[in-house]
Design an enzyme around this catalytic site. Structure first.
Site, PDB file in Angstrom:
ATOM      1  N   CYS A 111       0.827  -1.212   0.000  1.00 52.86           N
ATOM      2  CA  CYS A 111       0.000   0.000   0.000  1.00 52.86           C
ATOM      3  C   CYS A 111       0.868   1.273   0.000  1.00 52.86           C
ATOM      4  O   CYS A 111       1.729   1.439   0.864  1.00 52.86           O
ATOM      5  CB  CYS A 111      -0.937   0.003   1.206  1.00 52.86           C
ATOM      6  N   GLY A 211      -2.004  -6.058 -12.014  1.00 55.98           N
ATOM      7  CA  GLY A 211      -1.764  -4.720 -12.548  1.00 55.98           C
ATOM      8  C   GLY A 211      -2.235  -4.567 -13.976  1.00 55.98           C
ATOM      9  O   GLY A 211      -1.837  -5.321 -14.861  1.00 55.98           O
ATOM     10  N   GLY A 212      -3.153  -3.611 -14.171  1.00 51.40           N
ATOM     11  CA  GLY A 212      -3.522  -3.200 -15.530  1.00 51.40           C
ATOM     12  C   GLY A 212      -4.433  -4.134 -16.290  1.00 51.40           C
ATOM     13  O   GLY A 212      -4.560  -4.003 -17.508  1.00 51.40           O
TER      14      GLY A 212
HETATM   15  C1  LIG Z   1      -9.385   1.953  -4.675  1.00 56.64           C
HETATM   16  C2  LIG Z   1      -8.234   0.999  -4.464  1.00 56.64           C
HETATM   17  C3  LIG Z   1      -7.998   0.492  -3.197  1.00 56.64           C
HETATM   18  C4  LIG Z   1      -6.936  -0.402  -2.986  1.00 56.64           C
HETATM   19  N1  LIG Z   1      -6.761  -0.956  -1.746  1.00 56.64           N
HETATM   20  C5  LIG Z   1      -5.814  -1.923  -1.566  1.00 56.64           C
HETATM   21  C6  LIG Z   1      -5.725  -2.628  -0.338  1.00 56.64           C
HETATM   22  O1  LIG Z   1      -6.511  -2.434   0.603  1.00 56.64           O
HETATM   23  N2  LIG Z   1      -4.730  -3.541  -0.202  1.00 56.64           N
HETATM   24  C7  LIG Z   1      -3.841  -3.812  -1.236  1.00 56.64           C
HETATM   25  O2  LIG Z   1      -2.967  -4.656  -1.077  1.00 56.64           O
HETATM   26  N3  LIG Z   1      -3.941  -3.178  -2.405  1.00 56.64           N
HETATM   27  C8  LIG Z   1      -4.909  -2.266  -2.606  1.00 56.64           C
HETATM   28  N4  LIG Z   1      -5.043  -1.666  -3.816  1.00 56.64           N
HETATM   29  C9  LIG Z   1      -4.152  -2.078  -4.915  1.00 56.64           C
HETATM   30  C10 LIG Z   1      -4.781  -3.175  -5.778  1.00 56.64           C
HETATM   31  O3  LIG Z   1      -4.988  -4.364  -5.054  1.00 56.64           O
HETATM   32  C11 LIG Z   1      -3.899  -3.474  -7.003  1.00 56.64           C
HETATM   33  O4  LIG Z   1      -2.654  -3.935  -6.548  1.00 56.64           O
HETATM   34  C12 LIG Z   1      -3.661  -2.253  -7.897  1.00 56.64           C
HETATM   35  O5  LIG Z   1      -4.828  -1.469  -8.031  1.00 56.64           O
HETATM   36  C13 LIG Z   1      -3.199  -2.684  -9.286  1.00 56.64           C
HETATM   37  O6  LIG Z   1      -4.150  -3.529  -9.885  1.00 56.64           O
HETATM   38  P1  LIG Z   1      -5.176  -3.016 -11.000  1.00 56.64           P
HETATM   39  O7  LIG Z   1      -4.353  -2.407 -12.088  1.00 56.64           O
HETATM   40  O8  LIG Z   1      -5.922  -4.258 -11.404  1.00 56.64           O
HETATM   41  O9  LIG Z   1      -6.056  -1.981 -10.358  1.00 56.64           O
HETATM   42  C14 LIG Z   1      -6.082  -0.761  -4.056  1.00 56.64           C
HETATM   43  C15 LIG Z   1      -6.323  -0.228  -5.332  1.00 56.64           C
HETATM   44  C16 LIG Z   1      -7.382   0.625  -5.543  1.00 56.64           C
HETATM   45  C17 LIG Z   1      -7.619   1.147  -6.939  1.00 56.64           C
END
Ligand SMILES: Cc1cc2nc3c(=O)[nH]c(=O)nc-3n(C[C@H](O)[C@H](O)[C@H](O)COP(=O)(O)O)c2cc1C
Length: 336
Positions: A111, A211-212
């Site tokens: 995070c 990611g992505g």
């Molecule tokens: C609104 C939001 C909240 C998130 N909260 C967490 C979280 O609580 N714990 C965590 O490990 N990652 C959190 N992430 C990261 C996501 O799990 C992920 O690693 C990141 O968004 C990349 O993936 P994506 O491209 O599919 O969005 C959060 C991402 C977003 C967009």
């Protein structure tokens, strides 16, 4: 020790954790659309240790979500130990029988939020490998649930490879790796090579690339380029929980979905999600943030958003959805 992760068919497609979004209702709807495993929002170990009621409520869930992973964040191995004992004990007291074997615990090392990092939790722990080692050990030693971790490709002074080399001999099972550095935050190129290196380092553990992912093509690309055992999908599932069905080949999916959904179909899913949310919360105001995601790519998104951000009841939402559907020639198609 029983480990549900080892029984999941690969590629494993997971709903990644999202604070403020991956609550019980969202996890349920993602499971309905075929997510193989779902992660909770991150849960504070301090909140668990101090018996904070808001934090404790985050453990609430429905059996239909299983396999379900609760993600924890914190900065102190002793508090992790205490929190994990409390969680494991309280899950045991639910007398879930064999269903309990479908739960897992995850530790957040990714995070980037300032309020998390400044306390030495989240991504800042990747730079503190010794402390991270003791946190993971404390979790593994104090629960019989399978343990997973979530990391980034790089933080300030530490790469994913260096981090994994320090902690890989502990008994955790799965790592979800977000293919971006701490500096990148949530946008920018995914580092396929860094994820591939982690899979090479961990032939006996499960590696989920994250990611992505926004559609079938980006999912297949990430799997192929990284050699990962599965994927984690986060923002691509917001207002779009059917992404899991679209990514999985039809025989695996619980519901077969067309590549593009018209607004009437989206409305039907939105309503189902809202019903699940209302059942748990008796209130739709916090749900509005989900609603706006359902219409974000529509032509008249801003007009729809204006209506949706005022929704208070299921009846009001239903009315808006009926209005939307009546404007569509193919609105009779239903997927529920
Ligand atoms: C609104 C939001 C909240 C998130 N909260 C967490 C979280 O609580 N714990 C965590 O490990 N990652 C959190 N992430 C990261 C996501 O799990 C992920 O690693 C990141 O968004 C990349 O993936 P994506 O491209 O599919 O969005 C959060 C991402 C977003 C967009």
């Amino acid at each position: 020790m029983h480990n549900f992760w080892k029984k999941l068919k690969k590629p494993i497609i997971a709903l990644a954790p999202m604070a403020g979004y991956t609550d019980s209702a969202f996890r349920q709807i993602c499971r309905e659309f075929g997510a193989d495993v779902v992660y909770s929002e991150m849960i504070s170990v301090d909140g668990i240790c101090y018996d904070n009621q808001k934090t404790m409520r985050m453990l609430w869930h429905d059996k239909s979500e299983y396999p379900l992973v609760f993600q924890l964040f914190g900065n102190d191995p002793i508090k992790f130990k205490k929190a994990v004992r409390i969680i494991t004990g309280s899950l045991r007291s639910l007398e879930l029988g064999r269903d309990r074997l479908l739960l897992g615990l995850d530790i957040n090392f990714g995070c980037p939020a300032h309020k998390v990092i400044k306390t030495g939790s989240g991504a800042s722990l990747m730079d503190e490998k010794e402390k991270a080692y003791h946190i993971i050990k404390a979790v593994c030693d104090n629960t019989d649930l399978p343990v997973s971790i979530k990391i980034r490709t790089k933080v300030k002074n530490t790469t994913a490879e260096e981090f994994i080399n320090r902690v890989k001999d502990l008994s955790w099972t799965t790592v979800m790796i977000h293919g971006r550095t701490l500096n990148q935050g949530f946008s920018g190129e995914i580092d396929y090579v860094a994820i591939r290196k982690i899979k090479k380092l961990l032939p006996d553990k499960i590696v989920l690339a994250n990611g992505g992912i926004t559609d079938n093509q980006s999912a297949i690309r990430l799997l192929k380029k990284t050699g990962a055992d599965g994927l984690g999908i986060a923002s691509g599932a917001l207002g779009n929980p059917w992404i899991f069905s679209q990514i999985k080949s039809p025989p695996l999916a619980k519901r077969e979905m067309p590549p593009i959904l018209h607004l009437g179909q989206r409305g039907s899913i939105m309503l189902r999600h809202a019903e699940l949310f209302f059942k748990n919360n008796n209130n739709l105001i916090p749900f509005r943030q989900h609603l706006v995601h359902y219409v974000k790519s529509q032509k008249n998104a801003s007009e729809l958003r204006q209506k949706l951000i005022k929704v208070k009841t299921l009846a009001e939402l239903n009315k808006i959805i009926l209005e939307i559907s009546s404007l569509l020639p193919s609105a009779t198609t239903t997927i529920r």
